[in-house]
Design a protein around this motif. Structure first.
Motif, PDB file in Angstrom:
ATOM      1  N   ASN A  30     -10.897   2.802  -0.925  1.00 36.50           N
ATOM      2  CA  ASN A  30      -9.736   2.191  -0.895  1.00 36.50           C
ATOM      3  C   ASN A  30      -8.770   3.167  -0.230  1.00 36.50           C
ATOM      4  O   ASN A  30      -7.891   4.279  -1.056  1.00 36.50           O
ATOM      5  CB  ASN A  30      -9.735   2.723  -2.955  1.00 36.50           C
ATOM      6  CG  ASN A  30     -10.288   2.119  -3.467  1.00 36.50           C
ATOM      7  OD1 ASN A  30     -11.071   1.156  -3.424  1.00 36.50           O
ATOM      8  ND2 ASN A  30     -10.863   2.204  -3.984  1.00 36.50           N
ATOM      9  N   ASP A  62      -5.996   3.574   3.412  1.00 38.25           N
ATOM     10  CA  ASP A  62      -4.465   3.172   4.826  1.00 38.25           C
ATOM     11  C   ASP A  62      -5.377   3.501   5.382  1.00 38.25           C
ATOM     12  O   ASP A  62      -5.390   5.048   5.604  1.00 38.25           O
ATOM     13  CB  ASP A  62      -3.760   2.204   3.865  1.00 38.25           C
ATOM     14  CG  ASP A  62      -3.233   3.691   3.711  1.00 38.25           C
ATOM     15  OD1 ASP A  62      -2.204   4.030   3.460  1.00 38.25           O
ATOM     16  OD2 ASP A  62      -3.603   3.559   2.248  1.00 38.25           O
ATOM     17  N   ARG A  67      -0.226  -0.537  10.890  1.00 36.25           N
ATOM     18  CA  ARG A  67      -0.775  -0.450   8.862  1.00 36.25           C
ATOM     19  C   ARG A  67      -2.202  -1.044   8.884  1.00 36.25           C
ATOM     20  O   ARG A  67      -2.111  -2.296   9.168  1.00 36.25           O
ATOM     21  CB  ARG A  67      -0.133  -0.620   8.308  1.00 36.25           C
ATOM     22  CG  ARG A  67       1.482   0.094   8.391  1.00 36.25           C
ATOM     23  CD  ARG A  67       2.664   0.251   7.814  1.00 36.25           C
ATOM     24  NE  ARG A  67       3.673   0.032   8.075  1.00 36.25           N
ATOM     25  CZ  ARG A  67       4.109   1.262   7.678  1.00 36.25           C
ATOM     26  NH1 ARG A  67       2.972   2.224   6.578  1.00 36.25           N
ATOM     27  NH2 ARG A  67       4.726   1.485   8.201  1.00 36.25           N
ATOM     28  N   ARG A 107      -5.535  -1.296   5.952  1.00 35.78           N
ATOM     29  CA  ARG A 107      -6.376  -1.069   4.480  1.00 35.78           C
ATOM     30  C   ARG A 107      -7.617  -1.902   4.246  1.00 35.78           C
ATOM     31  O   ARG A 107      -7.853  -2.846   5.079  1.00 35.78           O
ATOM     32  CB  ARG A 107      -5.624  -1.952   3.678  1.00 35.78           C
ATOM     33  CG  ARG A 107      -3.831  -1.266   3.179  1.00 35.78           C
ATOM     34  CD  ARG A 107      -2.803  -1.694   2.205  1.00 35.78           C
ATOM     35  NE  ARG A 107      -1.574  -0.855   2.827  1.00 35.78           N
ATOM     36  CZ  ARG A 107      -0.301  -0.938   1.796  1.00 35.78           C
ATOM     37  NH1 ARG A 107      -1.139  -2.163   0.680  1.00 35.78           N
ATOM     38  NH2 ARG A 107       0.584  -0.132   1.959  1.00 35.78           N
ATOM     39  N   GLU A 127       6.575  -2.621   7.431  1.00 33.63           N
ATOM     40  CA  GLU A 127       7.039  -1.719   6.431  1.00 33.63           C
ATOM     41  C   GLU A 127       7.057  -2.126   5.162  1.00 33.63           C
ATOM     42  O   GLU A 127       7.391  -3.681   5.163  1.00 33.63           O
ATOM     43  CB  GLU A 127       7.734  -1.422   7.046  1.00 33.63           C
ATOM     44  CG  GLU A 127       7.960   0.482   7.917  1.00 33.63           C
ATOM     45  CD  GLU A 127       8.744   0.501   8.156  1.00 33.63           C
ATOM     46  OE1 GLU A 127      10.303  -0.213   7.442  1.00 33.63           O
ATOM     47  OE2 GLU A 127       8.929   1.007   9.262  1.00 33.63           O
ATOM     48  N   GLY A 128       6.336  -2.029   3.856  1.00 33.32           N
ATOM     49  CA  GLY A 128       6.215  -2.149   3.069  1.00 33.32           C
ATOM     50  C   GLY A 128       4.925  -2.766   1.810  1.00 33.32           C
ATOM     51  O   GLY A 128       4.065  -3.127   2.746  1.00 33.32           O
ATOM     52  N   GLU A 129       5.083  -2.554   0.936  1.00 30.80           N
ATOM     53  CA  GLU A 129       3.725  -3.036  -0.384  1.00 30.80           C
ATOM     54  C   GLU A 129       3.636  -4.423  -0.145  1.00 30.80           C
ATOM     55  O   GLU A 129       2.429  -5.233  -0.053  1.00 30.80           O
ATOM     56  CB  GLU A 129       3.538  -2.335  -1.777  1.00 30.80           C
ATOM     57  CG  GLU A 129       3.650  -0.843  -2.096  1.00 30.80           C
ATOM     58  CD  GLU A 129       2.369  -0.253  -1.174  1.00 30.80           C
ATOM     59  OE1 GLU A 129       1.654  -1.565  -1.592  1.00 30.80           O
ATOM     60  OE2 GLU A 129       2.529   0.718  -0.468  1.00 30.80           O
ATOM     61  N   HIS A 130       4.391  -5.067   0.290  1.00 31.06           N
ATOM     62  CA  HIS A 130       4.481  -6.387   0.527  1.00 31.06           C
ATOM     63  C   HIS A 130       5.159  -7.079   1.817  1.00 31.06           C
ATOM     64  O   HIS A 130       6.283  -7.387   2.175  1.00 31.06           O
ATOM     65  CB  HIS A 130       4.855  -7.640  -0.172  1.00 31.06           C
ATOM     66  CG  HIS A 130       4.651  -6.963  -2.037  1.00 31.06           C
ATOM     67  ND1 HIS A 130       3.748  -7.423  -2.348  1.00 31.06           N
ATOM     68  CD2 HIS A 130       5.388  -6.112  -2.653  1.00 31.06           C
ATOM     69  CE1 HIS A 130       3.520  -7.243  -3.608  1.00 31.06           C
ATOM     70  NE2 HIS A 130       4.516  -6.285  -3.881  1.00 31.06           N
ATOM     71  N   HIS A 163       0.754 -10.778   7.968  1.00 32.28           N
ATOM     72  CA  HIS A 163      -0.509 -10.247   8.549  1.00 32.28           C
ATOM     73  C   HIS A 163      -2.101 -10.344   8.475  1.00 32.28           C
ATOM     74  O   HIS A 163      -1.999 -12.175   7.960  1.00 32.28           O
ATOM     75  CB  HIS A 163      -1.467  -9.079   6.781  1.00 32.28           C
ATOM     76  CG  HIS A 163      -1.530 -10.174   5.655  1.00 32.28           C
ATOM     77  ND1 HIS A 163      -0.260 -10.265   4.533  1.00 32.28           N
ATOM     78  CD2 HIS A 163      -2.655  -9.656   5.333  1.00 32.28           C
ATOM     79  CE1 HIS A 163      -1.547 -10.734   4.014  1.00 32.28           C
ATOM     80  NE2 HIS A 163      -2.238 -11.225   3.806  1.00 32.28           N
ATOM     81  N   ASP A 202       2.077 -14.426   1.508  1.00 30.00           N
ATOM     82  CA  ASP A 202       0.735 -14.775   0.898  1.00 30.00           C
ATOM     83  C   ASP A 202       0.709 -16.198   1.349  1.00 30.00           C
ATOM     84  O   ASP A 202      -0.907 -16.179   0.445  1.00 30.00           O
ATOM     85  CB  ASP A 202       1.044 -15.114  -0.527  1.00 30.00           C
ATOM     86  CG  ASP A 202       1.437 -13.449  -1.112  1.00 30.00           C
ATOM     87  OD1 ASP A 202       0.928 -12.221  -0.582  1.00 30.00           O
ATOM     88  OD2 ASP A 202       1.999 -12.943  -2.256  1.00 30.00           O
TER      89      ASP A 202
END
Length: 743
Positions: free
Chosen positions: A170, A172, A181, A183, A206-209, A213, A238
């Motif tokens: 789990n 990154d 980045r 993961r 940057e950021g969680e969302h 990607h 998404d």
């Protein structure tokens, strides 16, 4: 096997370092009573290779343990531990709130604020075990591995410090230099700089969302180089947008080999097209890009670009593009080559070659101004050698005309070539009070249709320089220009016949200088000059170029130059100079002879020449006003006019407004603007408008939407014979992803 409890009891709470004991030095801190916070730092003398950075000072209260001193007593270590420790003096530090050691397995167990470090690279966790035999570290809870500015985070990690391999759950990976980045549920460390994921995602956002990607399987990452993966799906937010079976992504800015992103789109000339490039970093001094070009309306082609740098400043490139045009049923393409070879500090070979398959190639495939309207290609190759005051040069010059003419409507048969060209130039040899110079050349003119031959030129000159009174700059020169010909074919003359003309001239100038306030310098230079060239009848000589028709003249000219320079100091006192203004006003009076101006029409009935103004004004460092104009005072009209105002800012902001005029030839306005519209939008405008024709020669309007890790640009382009709407999508760290063109 003894338990940890019996081990502690025997050593009374002090934990010796297996394999290395000091005869003197700081003592190891004993464990405190249960329930109190204990801090123990142990220094391990082992050849550990996985953590490498600069050394840091031990934690407060840490004990240093050095390699065993000669003759010092030590408990018998486990087999192999002493040998490993003695072979290398590398230092590893392990610190925690609570630390215990199991002697039979030679394993440390650390709890609470655990830190394992070597030369500044650190592994942090809530809990950790470290085996000194196998060099295995297992950490759990808030795992963080820091190496310079790069960080690896996860829930649990196993890491072998000798093999530099491990596994993170789990986790990154963050690479600061490229904002890369990565993961994955199971991140394998396969080497010092290498990682592998069976399935994972990566981005430079940057950021969680993230805004975009990639989701990739079988992903391999090498820091400072690139990441490669299979079955990659690109997501905007998404939403999946496209799929590629293979992907290469630069992890840092260093060059790396692999497939680049394809370019695709549609145009009226090419139809639907797809271009797939591949980049090969052959070595630190050379690289190669090759590509497959598929065009539904034109056929299949390929392209390549090879670049290299050699020793002593030598460098070059070779570029080629070509395809079999199904419309015209023939091969079409281009080849461009540039090379500079420093054979010795004084001997140089240089080549600049450009060839195309046909005259219409750039009109069909060119995409930028100066390319689709190119009129000729000039290729040359020269070998030169320099002495202190002389230079010898030999080479070839080939011109490929891209514009059909009345005498050459189809091919390049009447275009004149210089094969070869030789020259010898000397400057500044002193003979008493005089200086001798020589300009000489020999050229063979060749073409398939029309007259050919050779021309030899000799042009010696004597010059005199003086500064009367220490104020006036005075120069005087005189020379003779002799030409010899050998021709055959059209316009043939007898071998050895030629013509020569005497020439002379003088210049008088008075530099005047004044300093204002120690920061502004004004240089004013009034000047008079006289030029004489003997006039002779030359119509019976062959005509290869304008060098065969020397213009005889007797002209007295004047000029007034003004230069303003500012001076300022940096914070450290270093002076910096900037030219604020520089302009020259000049004119001439012709007593006799002719005048030739290839840029504009010349009225030979007028004795006064055009009044010329050339200058640049920079009131601010990034703002420039430039002028280059000629005014006819007799007919009261403008011969040429070039006026431009340019301002440049940060992040691509710029503004350029220009007027271009040449009587009976050119008359248009030009504008180029780049400016932000709000924070995320950036607009660019390029336009050229014909004042005599009443229409746009070319226009381009583009709007770019910029985000932290991506941008999208939409542009409309309108030029003669071509209209285009283009969409480009750019990802940070990867460049242009694709281009869509709609007509």
């Amino acid at each position: 096997m003894r338990s940890k409890k019996s081990f502690k009891s025997k050593w009374k709470g002090a934990l010796p370092l297996p394999g290395a004991v000091t005869a003197s030095g700081p003592a190891v801190t004993p464990l405190r009573k249960k329930g109190s916070r204990a801090l123990l730092a142990c220094t391990l003398l082992l050849p550990l290779c996985a953590l490498s950075a600069r050394a840091e000072e031990p934690a407060r209260g840490a004990a240093e343990v050095a390699p065993a001193a000669a003759g010092a007593a030590a408990p018998a270590p486990a087999t192999g531990a002493a040998g490993v420790g003695a072979a290398n003096g590398d230092v590893v530090r392990l610190s925690a709130d609570s630390l215990s050691f199991d002697l039979p397995t030679e394993t440390y167990e650390a709890k609470g604020s655990v830190r394992l470090q070597r030369y500044g690279a650190s592994l942090f966790a809530d809990r950790m075990t470290f085996n000194t035999l196998s060099q295995d570290a297992v950490a759990e809870g808030s795992v963080r591995l820091e190496r310079g500015d790069d960080v690896l985070r996860g829930q649990r990690i196993w890491l072998n410090l000798l093999s530099r391999q491990g596994e993170l759950l789990n986790g990154d990976l963050f690479v600061k230099k490229s904002n890369f980045r990565l993961r994955g549920d199971r991140l394998q460390k396969t080497g010092d700089e290498d990682y592998h994921l069976d399935r994972g995602t990566f981005t430079t956002c940057e950021g969680e969302h993230p805004s975009w990607h990639f989701e990739v399987t079988d992903l391999d990452v090498t820091l400072n180089q690139y990441a490669t993966g299979r079955h990659a799906v690109f997501y905007a937010g998404d939403v999946p947008l496209f799929y590629t079976p293979y992907l290469l992504f630069p992890v840092l800015t260093e060059r790396s080999s692999g497939l680049l992103f394809p370019k695709f789109g549609r145009s009226t000339k090419k139809g639907t097209y797809f271009y797939q490039p591949f980049y090969w970093a052959i070595s630190p001094s050379q690289d190669l890009t090759v590509g497959l070009d598929l065009q539904s309306a034109r056929g299949v082609g390929t392209g390549f670009e090879y670049r290299y740098i050699r020793k002593e400043g030598s460098q070059g490139m070779l570029l080629g593009n070509g395809l079999y045009d199904t419309n015209e049923r023939r091969f079409r393409g281009e080849v461009v080559q540039k090379h500079l070879e420093m054979l010795t500090p004084r001997t140089t070979f240089a080549s600049d070659i450009a060839l195309v398959s046909d005259r219409a190639y750039y009109r069909d495939f060119g995409e930028t101004a100066g390319q689709y309207n190119r009129q000729l290609h000039e290729s040359s190759a020269y070998l030169s050698h320099r002495w202190d005051r002389y230079e010898a040069l030999g080479g070839l010059r080939y011109v490929q005309s891209l514009q059909p003419s009345e005498n050459d409507p189809v091919d390049n048969t009447t275009t004149l070539q210089r094969l070869p060209l030789l020259s010898f130039v000397g400057t500044g040899d002193r003979i008493g009070p005089l200086y001798f110079s020589l300009d000489s050349s020999a050229v063979h003119f060749e073409r398939e249709s029309g007259g050919t031959g050779e021309r030899v030129e000799l042009h010696p000159r004597l010059s005199y320089y003086a500064k009367p009174g220490g104020m006036v700059d005075f120069s005087l020169y005189g020379g003779y220009h002799q030409r010899f010909y050998h021709t055959f074919g059209a316009d043939t003359v007898s071998t050895g016949e030629g013509e020569g003309e005497a020439d002379a001239g003088a210049t008088v100038g008075l530099p005047l200088e004044k300093i204002y306030g120690g920061t502004l310098r004004h240089l004013l230079v009034p000047q008079l000059n006289y030029t004489f060239v003997q006039q002779k009848y030359q119509e019976d000589l062959p005509f290869f170029d304008y060098g065969d028709r020397v213009v005889g003249q007797s002209i007295l000219g004047w000029a007034l130059s003004n230069v303003f320079t500012t001076k300022r100091f940096d914070d450290d006192g270093t002076p910096r100079y900037r030219e604020l203004m520089n302009f020259t006003l000049s004119q001439g009076y012709q007593f006799s002879g002719d005048r030739r101006d290839l840029l504009t029409f010349v009225d030979e009935k007028h004795h006064w020449t055009d009044l010329m103004l050339e200058g640049r004004l920079s009131p601010w460092e990034r703002v420039t006003l430039a002028v280059d104009s000629r005014y006819n005072p007799v007919d009261n009209n403008l011969s040429t006019g070039n006026l431009s105002l340019e301002a440049k800012g940060d992040e691509g902001k710029e503004a350029l407004v220009a007027y271009r005029y040449s009587r009976e030839h050119v008359n248009y306005l030009e504008a180029h603007l780049g400016f932000p519209i709000g924070k995320p939008f950036f607009a660019t405008v390029l336009a050229r408008y014909s004042l005599d024709g009443g229409g746009f020669l070319e226009s381009r309007y583009a709007l770019e939407y910029r985000r932290q890790c991506w941008s999208i640009t939409t542009a409309y382009i309108d030029r003669t014979g071509n209209r285009e709407v283009m969409v480009n999508f750019t990802l940070a760290g990867i460049g242009l992803v694709g281009g869509g063109k709609v007509f």
